[in-house]
Scaffold this motif. Structure first.
Motif, PDB file in Angstrom:
ATOM      1  N   GLU A   1       0.824  -1.214   0.000  1.00  0.00           N
ATOM      2  CA  GLU A   1       0.000   0.000   0.000  1.00  0.00           C
ATOM      3  C   GLU A   1       0.854   1.258   0.000  1.00  0.00           C
ATOM      4  N   PHE A   2       1.895   1.255   0.828  1.00  0.00           N
ATOM      5  CA  PHE A   2       2.772   2.418   0.924  1.00  0.00           C
ATOM      6  C   PHE A   2       3.454   2.688  -0.428  1.00  0.00           C
ATOM      7  N   SER A   3       3.960   1.638  -1.056  1.00  0.00           N
ATOM      8  CA  SER A   3       4.663   1.784  -2.331  1.00  0.00           C
ATOM      9  C   SER A   3       3.743   2.228  -3.455  1.00  0.00           C
ATOM     10  N   GLU A   4       2.475   1.826  -3.381  1.00  0.00           N
ATOM     11  CA  GLU A   4       1.520   2.278  -4.396  1.00  0.00           C
ATOM     12  C   GLU A   4       1.251   3.772  -4.258  1.00  0.00           C
ATOM     13  N   LYS A   5       1.174   4.251  -3.034  1.00  0.00           N
ATOM     14  CA  LYS A   5       0.902   5.674  -2.812  1.00  0.00           C
ATOM     15  C   LYS A   5       2.151   6.526  -3.011  1.00  0.00           C
TER      16      LYS A   5
ATOM     17  N   GLY B   1      13.161  15.119   3.052  1.00  0.00           N
ATOM     18  CA  GLY B   1      12.581  14.744   4.328  1.00  0.00           C
ATOM     19  C   GLY B   1      12.176  13.282   4.396  1.00  0.00           C
ATOM     20  N   TYR B   2      11.215  12.996   5.272  1.00  0.00           N
ATOM     21  CA  TYR B   2      10.801  11.624   5.552  1.00  0.00           C
ATOM     22  C   TYR B   2       9.282  11.526   5.594  1.00  0.00           C
ATOM     23  N   ILE B   3       8.800  10.301   5.381  1.00  0.00           N
ATOM     24  CA  ILE B   3       7.380   9.986   5.531  1.00  0.00           C
ATOM     25  C   ILE B   3       7.289   8.832   6.517  1.00  0.00           C
ATOM     26  N   ASN B   4       6.455   9.001   7.545  1.00  0.00           N
ATOM     27  CA  ASN B   4       6.241   7.969   8.556  1.00  0.00           C
ATOM     28  C   ASN B   4       4.764   7.584   8.505  1.00  0.00           C
ATOM     29  N   ALA B   5       4.460   6.335   8.183  1.00  0.00           N
ATOM     30  CA  ALA B   5       3.077   5.880   8.039  1.00  0.00           C
ATOM     31  C   ALA B   5       2.742   4.825   9.083  1.00  0.00           C
ATOM     32  N   LYS B   6       1.505   4.857   9.553  1.00  0.00           N
ATOM     33  CA  LYS B   6       1.050   3.917  10.571  1.00  0.00           C
ATOM     34  C   LYS B   6      -0.167   3.148  10.049  1.00  0.00           C
ATOM     35  N   PHE B   7      -0.105   1.828  10.182  1.00  0.00           N
ATOM     36  CA  PHE B   7      -1.188   0.936   9.772  1.00  0.00           C
ATOM     37  C   PHE B   7      -1.658   0.153  10.995  1.00  0.00           C
ATOM     38  N   VAL B   8      -2.923  -0.254  10.984  1.00  0.00           N
ATOM     39  CA  VAL B   8      -3.442  -1.056  12.084  1.00  0.00           C
ATOM     40  C   VAL B   8      -4.129  -2.309  11.529  1.00  0.00           C
TER      41      VAL B   8
ATOM     42  N   LYS C   1     -15.449 -14.152  19.299  1.00  0.00           N
ATOM     43  CA  LYS C   1     -16.404 -14.443  20.361  1.00  0.00           C
ATOM     44  C   LYS C   1     -15.814 -15.594  21.167  1.00  0.00           C
ATOM     45  N   VAL C   2     -16.233 -15.717  22.402  1.00  0.00           N
ATOM     46  CA  VAL C   2     -15.725 -16.781  23.276  1.00  0.00           C
ATOM     47  C   VAL C   2     -15.943 -18.134  22.598  1.00  0.00           C
ATOM     48  N   GLY C   3     -14.858 -18.920  22.533  1.00  0.00           N
ATOM     49  CA  GLY C   3     -14.935 -20.258  21.962  1.00  0.00           C
ATOM     50  C   GLY C   3     -14.858 -20.327  20.450  1.00  0.00           C
ATOM     51  N   GLU C   4     -14.698 -19.178  19.781  1.00  0.00           N
ATOM     52  CA  GLU C   4     -14.629 -19.160  18.319  1.00  0.00           C
ATOM     53  C   GLU C   4     -13.280 -18.614  17.866  1.00  0.00           C
ATOM     54  N   PRO C   5     -12.914 -18.803  16.595  1.00  0.00           N
ATOM     55  CA  PRO C   5     -11.629 -18.277  16.107  1.00  0.00           C
ATOM     56  C   PRO C   5     -11.712 -16.767  15.848  1.00  0.00           C
ATOM     57  N   TYR C   6     -10.533 -16.141  15.766  1.00  0.00           N
ATOM     58  CA  TYR C   6     -10.472 -14.714  15.457  1.00  0.00           C
ATOM     59  C   TYR C   6     -10.865 -14.463  14.006  1.00  0.00           C
ATOM     60  N   ILE C   7     -11.535 -13.315  13.777  1.00  0.00           N
ATOM     61  CA  ILE C   7     -11.851 -12.867  12.418  1.00  0.00           C
ATOM     62  C   ILE C   7     -11.407 -11.411  12.295  1.00  0.00           C
ATOM     63  N   ASN C   8     -10.991 -11.031  11.098  1.00  0.00           N
ATOM     64  CA  ASN C   8     -10.583  -9.651  10.843  1.00  0.00           C
ATOM     65  C   ASN C   8     -11.818  -8.761  10.934  1.00  0.00           C
ATOM     66  N   THR C   9     -11.680  -7.603  11.601  1.00  0.00           N
ATOM     67  CA  THR C   9     -12.845  -6.750  11.812  1.00  0.00           C
ATOM     68  C   THR C   9     -12.883  -5.533  10.912  1.00  0.00           C
ATOM     69  N   GLN C  10     -11.884  -5.322  10.103  1.00  0.00           N
ATOM     70  CA  GLN C  10     -11.851  -4.135   9.262  1.00  0.00           C
ATOM     71  C   GLN C  10     -12.245  -4.488   7.842  1.00  0.00           C
ATOM     72  N   VAL C  11     -12.834  -3.501   7.189  1.00  0.00           N
ATOM     73  CA  VAL C  11     -13.142  -3.662   5.780  1.00  0.00           C
ATOM     74  C   VAL C  11     -11.827  -3.756   5.006  1.00  0.00           C
ATOM     75  N   LYS C  12     -10.853  -3.009   5.469  1.00  0.00           N
ATOM     76  CA  LYS C  12      -9.536  -2.992   4.824  1.00  0.00           C
ATOM     77  C   LYS C  12      -8.525  -3.614   5.786  1.00  0.00           C
ATOM     78  N   TRP C  13      -7.729  -4.511   5.296  1.00  0.00           N
ATOM     79  CA  TRP C  13      -6.729  -5.213   6.123  1.00  0.00           C
ATOM     80  C   TRP C  13      -5.395  -5.041   5.457  1.00  0.00           C
ATOM     81  N   PRO C  14      -4.535  -4.180   5.888  1.00  0.00           N
ATOM     82  CA  PRO C  14      -4.593  -3.323   7.068  1.00  0.00           C
ATOM     83  C   PRO C  14      -5.309  -2.001   6.763  1.00  0.00           C
ATOM     84  N   LEU C  15      -5.555  -1.224   7.805  1.00  0.00           N
ATOM     85  CA  LEU C  15      -6.143   0.099   7.665  1.00  0.00           C
ATOM     86  C   LEU C  15      -5.037   1.127   7.892  1.00  0.00           C
TER      87      LEU C  15
END
Length: 193
Positions: free
Chosen positions: A97-101, A147-154, A160-174
């Motif tokens: 994503e960073f390289s595309e922008k 200069g420099y560019i510093n980018a942050k992604f999350v 839910k209890v007893g279930e596997p993790y699922i991604n919660t964002q529409v975009k992975w990463p955001l």
């Protein structure tokens, strides 16, 4: 983000009635359009000050940002601490994503400066119903000689209890923040001066 917007609206709504009260001076002579114009200028100035105070609180150093020459910047991270099996693929997604922008910016580092996911318990009616996890990735790029560019992604995921993790964002990463800084600001961030 919803909390910030709600807080901003609440502050604005509480500020407007106080600014809207007319004094004897406001009811004085002068054409109506001049008095209305003066009223809106005063109200706008009051709203701008409230907005500035809210922005300063959000961008305070307690939120992990550093103030240099009146502006807040993210810290510079160059050590990758995350050793999870998915770390390399997550960094690759951020780099893509960073390289595309910024195709002409030379990447100096792409790191996840956490040892593991930050986990929070999700409760409903005082009962644990699941867990939410967050992981951050930072990319530092050199923008020519200027200069420099510093980018942050999350990355965020939940389960839910007893279930596997699922991604919660529409975009992975955001992509959540970008700081563009001069060489001088970069040096001050690195040296801590």
């Amino acid at each position: 983000m919803r909390k910030i917007i709600t807080m901003t609206l609440l502050v604005l709504l509480t500020t407007l009635p106080a600014g809207a009260q007319a004094t004897k001076k406001d009811k004085g002579s002068g054409q109506l359009n001049e008095r209305v114009s003066d009223f809106w200028k005063k109200t706008k100035k009051s709203i701008d000050k409230v907005g500035e105070r809210i922005e300063n609180e959000i961008n305070s150093e307690s939120s992990g940002l550093r103030r240099i020459s009146g502006k807040y910047y993210m810290n510079i991270y160059d050590s990758n601490l995350y050793k999870g099996n998915d770390g390399e693929s997550m960094r690759a997604l951020c780099l893509k994503e960073f390289s595309e922008k910024y195709p002409h910016v030379k990447v100096r580092s792409c790191v996840i400066p956490q040892e593991d996911w930050q986990t929070e318990t999700v409760e409903t009616n005082k009962e644990v119903t699941g867990y939410a996890q967050t992981l951050y990735c930072y990319i530092l790029g050199k923008d020519g000689n200027e200069g420099y560019i510093n980018a942050k992604f999350v990355f965020e995921r939940q389960k839910k209890v007893g279930e596997p993790y699922i991604n919660t964002q529409v975009k992975w990463p955001l992509w959540i923040r970008t700081d563009v800084m001069t060489n001088e600001v970069f040096e001050r961030l690195v040296t801590g001066k």
